[in-house]
Design an enzyme around this catalytic site. Structure first.
Site, mmCIF file in Angstrom:
data_model
loop_
_atom_site.group_PDB
_atom_site.id
_atom_site.type_symbol
_atom_site.label_atom_id
_atom_site.label_comp_id
_atom_site.label_asym_id
_atom_site.label_seq_id
_atom_site.Cartn_x
_atom_site.Cartn_y
_atom_site.Cartn_z
ATOM 1 N N ARG A 46 42.338 -53.062 24.314
ATOM 2 C CA ARG A 46 42.891 -53.382 25.631
ATOM 3 C C ARG A 46 41.756 -53.823 26.556
ATOM 4 O O ARG A 46 40.775 -53.098 26.751
ATOM 5 C CB ARG A 46 43.602 -52.172 26.240
ATOM 6 C CG ARG A 46 44.268 -52.557 27.569
ATOM 7 C CD ARG A 46 45.046 -51.426 28.185
ATOM 8 N NE ARG A 46 44.188 -50.570 28.977
ATOM 9 C CZ ARG A 46 44.618 -49.837 30.011
ATOM 10 N NH1 ARG A 46 45.876 -49.859 30.357
ATOM 11 N NH2 ARG A 46 43.783 -49.067 30.663
ATOM 12 N N GLY A 55 36.909 -49.983 21.738
ATOM 13 C CA GLY A 55 36.505 -50.199 23.133
ATOM 14 C C GLY A 55 37.469 -49.490 24.071
ATOM 15 O O GLY A 55 37.789 -49.980 25.145
ATOM 16 N N GLY A 56 37.891 -48.306 23.648
ATOM 17 C CA GLY A 56 38.947 -47.583 24.387
ATOM 18 C C GLY A 56 38.440 -46.779 25.570
ATOM 19 O O GLY A 56 39.193 -45.992 26.146
ATOM 20 N N HIS A 60 38.183 -59.697 26.916
ATOM 21 C CA HIS A 60 38.023 -60.527 28.122
ATOM 22 C C HIS A 60 36.617 -60.378 28.708
ATOM 23 O O HIS A 60 36.187 -61.196 29.499
ATOM 24 C CB HIS A 60 39.125 -60.226 29.164
ATOM 25 C CG HIS A 60 38.916 -58.982 29.977
ATOM 26 N ND1 HIS A 60 39.429 -58.851 31.248
ATOM 27 C CD2 HIS A 60 38.258 -57.829 29.703
ATOM 28 C CE1 HIS A 60 39.090 -57.654 31.726
ATOM 29 N NE2 HIS A 60 38.396 -57.018 30.807
ATOM 30 N N ASP A 92 34.206 -46.305 20.955
ATOM 31 C CA ASP A 92 33.502 -46.992 22.046
ATOM 32 C C ASP A 92 32.026 -46.693 21.856
ATOM 33 O O ASP A 92 31.641 -45.967 20.922
ATOM 34 C CB ASP A 92 33.997 -46.519 23.437
ATOM 35 C CG ASP A 92 33.804 -47.607 24.502
ATOM 36 O OD1 ASP A 92 32.647 -48.019 24.729
ATOM 37 O OD2 ASP A 92 34.798 -48.057 25.093
HETATM 38 C C1 LIG Z 1 37.045 -53.333 30.331
HETATM 39 S S1 LIG Z 1 36.677 -51.898 29.439
HETATM 40 C C2 LIG Z 1 38.262 -51.495 28.764
HETATM 41 C C3 LIG Z 1 38.380 -50.047 28.415
HETATM 42 C C4 LIG Z 1 39.760 -49.635 27.881
HETATM 43 N N1 LIG Z 1 40.104 -50.331 26.676
HETATM 44 C C5 LIG Z 1 40.802 -49.878 28.938
HETATM 45 O O1 LIG Z 1 41.620 -50.767 28.800
HETATM 46 O O2 LIG Z 1 40.765 -49.165 29.954
HETATM 47 C C6 LIG Z 1 35.796 -52.512 28.030
HETATM 48 C C7 LIG Z 1 35.332 -51.413 27.105
HETATM 49 O O3 LIG Z 1 34.585 -52.018 26.044
HETATM 50 C C8 LIG Z 1 33.547 -51.133 25.720
HETATM 51 N N2 LIG Z 1 32.473 -51.825 24.991
HETATM 52 C C9 LIG Z 1 31.598 -52.716 25.476
HETATM 53 N N3 LIG Z 1 30.736 -53.110 24.538
HETATM 54 C C10 LIG Z 1 31.075 -52.441 23.418
HETATM 55 C C11 LIG Z 1 30.546 -52.411 22.117
HETATM 56 N N4 LIG Z 1 29.497 -53.162 21.781
HETATM 57 N N5 LIG Z 1 31.134 -51.602 21.219
HETATM 58 C C12 LIG Z 1 32.196 -50.831 21.554
HETATM 59 N N6 LIG Z 1 32.747 -50.810 22.793
HETATM 60 C C13 LIG Z 1 32.189 -51.613 23.707
HETATM 61 C C14 LIG Z 1 33.091 -50.644 27.082
HETATM 62 O O4 LIG Z 1 32.297 -49.481 27.001
HETATM 63 C C15 LIG Z 1 34.408 -50.422 27.776
HETATM 64 O O5 LIG Z 1 34.884 -49.123 27.607
#
Ligand SMILES: C[S@@+](CC[C@H](N)C(=O)[O-])C[C@H]1O[C@@H](n2cnc3c(N)ncnc32)[C@H](O)[C@@H]1O
Length: 392
Positions: A292, A231-232, A296, A256
């Protein structure tokens, strides 16, 4: 010492005429002043002034968005910082009619975004960030005030019970969709792009990176080691890790959703692996799975599903690193940013920020053993890195 209103006003005017440069300010000094000024304002305001201020505050963002859409900030940026423009010049360079322009300018003046003198308008330096081709301009586009505005109706209909279903949050109610927030973003580039930009923005604690306090070289010390940033987003965090440790052995992988990592370009040495974290983790036995501010976004039910997928992939030497916002246990010691992020989690995902003990409880429920809670060196109470391993 200034004790009357007029003396304080004179002191503030003197400071305004000669503001100290950022680099000359002591840590926390300005924030202390803001806090005191806000408290002073509420103390001195007549009750109806306070009420009016609160009522109208929800309109600030829509007003900025209208001005941005009309190209008002772009017009100022085109002529350069601190260069004033007349109404006629602005009218020529912006969309809409002159009545709309005058109306929006009047509001921007009351918001201290623009000043007017001798029939010329000047944009406040901070507001150049709202022009259309900037990352901070994208952030304005990302915030969907409608969800917050509709949330009282959503909560009233549910008797003010905390939502816990990511598919039935204020987001679905306000935006008339059944889609989860992240799918709703992915459906429209005009939503996804501003979200990615918002995630890439520097954060208040960026001078305190997790890899400055965590023994990265000790943990990632072998060619066989894989570090997965789950989820980066567009890879800003893993790119910073690579910049800090260019010669780290092993592989660095960004994961991601496909719509998020499509077209992302990263420094050499970082692999991109489109992956839905609710599906089985394709990279088994990585040395570190890092997340990261990912969990949440999810209520416990889905957060535990994600942790199960990671746990299934973990080997006996794998480490899970959760870099997260942390609420104060007391509920009275949080910054506005953290308290509002908690509200945003509810609005978009039916989720919430968690306290340190709630994070530890979540790890226990996921059958993971806490190794250590790493805290930034400078006390930033709202952030922690949780290190955990499998319980076998
Ligand atoms: C709040 S953002 C945080 C992004 C990054 N880790 C940061 O700290 O800036 C949450 C991330 O989770 C990803 N995400 C949401 N659902 C997901 C899924 N099912 N599989 C993988 N990533 C996912 C989103 O696309 C997003 O980039």
């Amino acid at each position: 010492m200034a004790t009357s209103i007029s003396e304080v006003t004179r002191a503030v005017e003197a400071l305004l005429a000669n503001p100290p440069p950022v680099e000359d300010r002591k840590d926390g000094e300005a924030e202390h002043l803001f806090d005191a000024m806000e408290r002073l304002r509420v103390t001195l305001e007549k009750p109806e002034q306070t009420v009016n201020r609160i009522i109208f505050s929800c309109r600030t963002l829509p007003i900025i968005k209208i001005a941005q859409g009309m190209g008002i900030f772009d017009a100022f940026a085109d002529v350069g910082l601190n260069h004033p423009l007349t109404l006629g010049q602005l009218d020529e360079q912006t969309k809409g009619d002159r009545t709309m322009l005058t109306r929006i300018l009047r509001l921007l003046i009351t918001e201290k975004v623009i000043t007017k003198s001798n029939d010329e308008y000047t944009l406040a330096p901070f507001a150049y960030q709202f022009r259309n081709d900037t990352v901070s301009g994208e952030v304005v586009k990302h915030f969907h005030a409608i969800t917050a505005i509709q949330s009282p109706n959503y909560l009233k209909a549910r008797d003010y019970m905390s939502p816990d279903d990511a598919f039935d949050a204020p987001h679905q109610f306000a935006n008339n969709t059944k889609n989860h927030y992240f799918h709703w973003l992915a459906d429209d580039e005009e939503r996804q792009r501003p979200f990615n930009a918002t995630m890439s923005l520097p954060r208040h604690d960026d001078h305190n990176q997790w890899f400055d306090i965590y023994p990265v070289r000790e943990r990632l010390n072998d060619e066989s080691h894989v570090f997965v940033d789950l989820g980066g987003g567009s890879g800003h965090d893993i790119a910073r890790l690579k910049t800090k440790f260019p010669d780290l052995p092993g592989r660095l992988v960004l994961q991601d959703l496909p719509a998020v990592v499509r077209g992302v370009s990263l420094p050499n040495g970082i692999e991109i692996n489109p992956h839905n974290m609710f599906d089985p983790q394709p990279i088994k036995d990585a040395r570190a799975y890092y997340m990261r501010t990912v969990l949440h976004d999810w209520p416990d039910k889905q957060a535990l599903e994600v942790l199960s997928r990671v746990r299934e992939a973990m080997g006996k030497d794998s480490i899970l690193l959760i870099n997260e916002n942390v609420l104060s246990e007391s509920g009275a010691d949080d910054t506005p940013v953290v308290a509002h992020t908690d509200f945003t989690m509810m609005l978009n995902f039916s989720s919430r920020e968690r306290t340190e003990s709630e994070w530890i409880e979540l790890l226990q429920k996921a059958d993971l053993k806490l190794i250590k809670v790493w805290r930034p060196r400078v006390t930033i109470k709202s952030r922690a890195l949780f290190e955990a391993m499998r319980v076998d």
